[in-house]
Design an enzyme around this catalytic site. Structure first.
Site, mmCIF file in Angstrom:
data_model
loop_
_atom_site.group_PDB
_atom_site.id
_atom_site.type_symbol
_atom_site.label_atom_id
_atom_site.label_comp_id
_atom_site.label_asym_id
_atom_site.label_seq_id
_atom_site.Cartn_x
_atom_site.Cartn_y
_atom_site.Cartn_z
ATOM 1 N N GLY A 17 0.821 -1.206 0.000
ATOM 2 C CA GLY A 17 0.000 0.000 0.000
ATOM 3 C C GLY A 17 0.850 1.249 0.000
ATOM 4 O O GLY A 17 2.041 1.229 -0.336
ATOM 5 N N GLY A 19 1.709 5.077 2.190
ATOM 6 C CA GLY A 19 1.593 5.872 3.400
ATOM 7 C C GLY A 19 1.388 7.322 3.017
ATOM 8 O O GLY A 19 1.164 7.645 1.840
ATOM 9 N N SER A 20 1.442 8.219 4.011
ATOM 10 C CA SER A 20 1.333 9.649 3.705
ATOM 11 C C SER A 20 2.417 10.053 2.713
ATOM 12 O O SER A 20 2.202 10.874 1.830
ATOM 13 C CB SER A 20 1.481 10.466 4.989
ATOM 14 O OG SER A 20 0.486 10.122 5.914
ATOM 15 N N PHE A 21 3.606 9.479 2.893
ATOM 16 C CA PHE A 21 4.711 9.684 1.964
ATOM 17 C C PHE A 21 5.331 8.316 1.698
ATOM 18 O O PHE A 21 5.718 7.625 2.624
ATOM 19 C CB PHE A 21 5.769 10.625 2.569
ATOM 20 C CG PHE A 21 5.246 11.987 2.894
ATOM 21 C CD1 PHE A 21 5.271 12.997 1.946
ATOM 22 C CD2 PHE A 21 4.709 12.266 4.141
ATOM 23 C CE1 PHE A 21 4.781 14.258 2.240
ATOM 24 C CE2 PHE A 21 4.221 13.527 4.440
ATOM 25 C CZ PHE A 21 4.250 14.521 3.491
ATOM 26 N N GLY A 22 5.425 7.923 0.454
ATOM 27 C CA GLY A 22 6.107 6.685 0.129
ATOM 28 C C GLY A 22 5.203 5.480 -0.011
ATOM 29 O O GLY A 22 4.007 5.535 0.271
ATOM 30 N N ILE A 24 4.749 1.084 0.595
ATOM 31 C CA ILE A 24 5.055 0.080 1.605
ATOM 32 C C ILE A 24 5.076 -1.305 0.964
ATOM 33 O O ILE A 24 4.158 -1.673 0.224
ATOM 34 C CB ILE A 24 4.026 0.127 2.750
ATOM 35 C CG1 ILE A 24 3.977 1.538 3.354
ATOM 36 C CG2 ILE A 24 4.379 -0.887 3.846
ATOM 37 C CD1 ILE A 24 2.800 1.785 4.254
ATOM 38 N N LYS A 39 8.954 0.755 4.300
ATOM 39 C CA LYS A 39 8.373 1.981 3.756
ATOM 40 C C LYS A 39 9.478 2.685 2.965
ATOM 41 O O LYS A 39 10.577 2.895 3.481
ATOM 42 C CB LYS A 39 7.833 2.876 4.859
ATOM 43 C CG LYS A 39 7.014 4.058 4.340
ATOM 44 C CD LYS A 39 6.274 4.764 5.462
ATOM 45 C CE LYS A 39 5.391 5.883 4.932
ATOM 46 N NZ LYS A 39 4.632 6.563 6.000
ATOM 47 N N ASP A 129 -3.709 12.400 10.885
ATOM 48 C CA ASP A 129 -4.315 11.677 9.756
ATOM 49 C C ASP A 129 -4.980 10.406 10.273
ATOM 50 O O ASP A 129 -4.672 9.293 9.817
ATOM 51 C CB ASP A 129 -3.276 11.352 8.687
ATOM 52 C CG ASP A 129 -3.911 10.954 7.353
ATOM 53 O OD1 ASP A 129 -5.115 11.260 7.163
ATOM 54 O OD2 ASP A 129 -3.215 10.361 6.512
#
Length: 312
Positions: A17, A19-22, A24, A39, A129
């Site tokens: 999936g 993340g907020s940045f990057g 995974i 990540k 978040d």
């Protein structure tokens, strides 16, 4: 866990999936056989976030329901954070359960969610978040434990130089996910502990109701969409949002909306109210969730069908 700081020591698996940045990925350490999550962010972006997130996880590492991070690596054009591999997110499990969770399951989750926020806030950190995708269940012996992840948008609410709470300001950009963001966040206000709680209250109602009144809004620009969502949240009183559900949810939504900017929430009081609701409804806090029951029922049906097969 002893992992060596070398990307060549890992076998990289499928993407899990974002993340907020990057992104995974699943991975496995060749020598130890340990399964981990990675990540990954590009190292040439304008504002790299992953090292900040790695340090933040380390700061929170002793908390229940906070995943462990093992190392931070630099690999050619990428920064990589190696961390504990967890189970499915509440977003995934919500889908498995046909987009609706029972009061019992949501209350058991709520008690843990509030505890996670209390711990994070006790370190002067806001998550910013809160959403179902950022709550994951554990694996193995910890499969019934809820974890809070993705601190890519996290920020301090305490000015350590001045030794005081940050000041409230408006006019900024929204930080977070519009569906669950607080009204203040939607309006570009600086966030505080109350904003994480308000976001959590919307997450709980989403899991119970299956949707929120401000979903499915279309607009010509993202800014216009955010303005319409903010207005819809403002015009939806807690008694309407929580209609048909136990009053404890109404009280939580209402309480989170009425907290003042610098006020410390009464986390323990919120937890006690949810635990009391469980017992009032004659439920045990047994950490047996809807997806566990569904899995058990599927197995029972499969076994029943097997027993009915005519093999004569």
């Amino acid at each position: 866990m002893d992992l060596s700081a070398n990307m060549n020591d890992y076998v990289i698996g499928p993407k899990m999936g974002f993340g907020s940045f990057g992104e995974i990925y699943k991975a496995q350490h060749k020598k130890s056989g340990a399964r981990v999550a990675m990540k990954v962010e590009r190292s040439d972006i304008i504002t790299p976030q992953l090292l900040f997130e790695y340090k933040l996880y380390n700061n929170l590492r002793h908390g229940l329901g906070i995943p462990q991070v093992y190392e931070f690596l630099k690999a050619s054009r990428y920064n990589v954070m190696v961390m504990e591999l967890l189970g499915p997110s509440l977003g995934d499990l919500f889908t498995v359960c046909q987009n609706r969770l029972s009061v019992k399951t949501v209350v058991m989750l709520a008690e843990q969610m509030v505890e996670r926020l209390e711990y994070v806030h006790s370190h002067n950190i806001l998550h910013r978040d809160i959403k179902p995708e950022n709550f994951l269940m554990g694996r193995g012996v910890n499969k019934d434990r809820l974890y809070l992840i993705d601190f890519g948008l996290a920020k301090k609410y305490w000015d350590e130089v001045e030794n005081k709470h940050v000041q409230h300001k408006t006019g900024g950009r929204m930080t977070g996910t519009a569906r669950y963001a607080s009204i203040n966040a939607m309006q570009g206000g600086v966030q505080s502990r109350r904003d994480d709680l308000e976001s959590l209250s919307y997450v709980l109602m989403y899991l119970l109701r299956g949707s929120l009144p401000w979903q499915g809004i279309f607009a010509s620009t993202k800014q216009q969409k955010h303005e319409i969502i903010a207005e819809k949240k403002l015009s939806t009183p807690p008694e309407i949002l929580c209609c048909g559900y136990p009053e404890e949810f109404y009280h939580f939504v209402s309480y989170s909306r009425t907290l003042s900017f610098e006020e410390e929430p009464c986390y323990k009081k919120i937890q006690r109210a949810f635990i009391a609701l469980l017992y009032r409804l004659n439920y045990d806090n047994d950490r047996i969730y809807d997806w566990d029951v569904q899995k058990e029922n599927i197995m029972k049906r499969a076994n029943k069908e097997d027993s009915e097969v005519d093999i004569g």
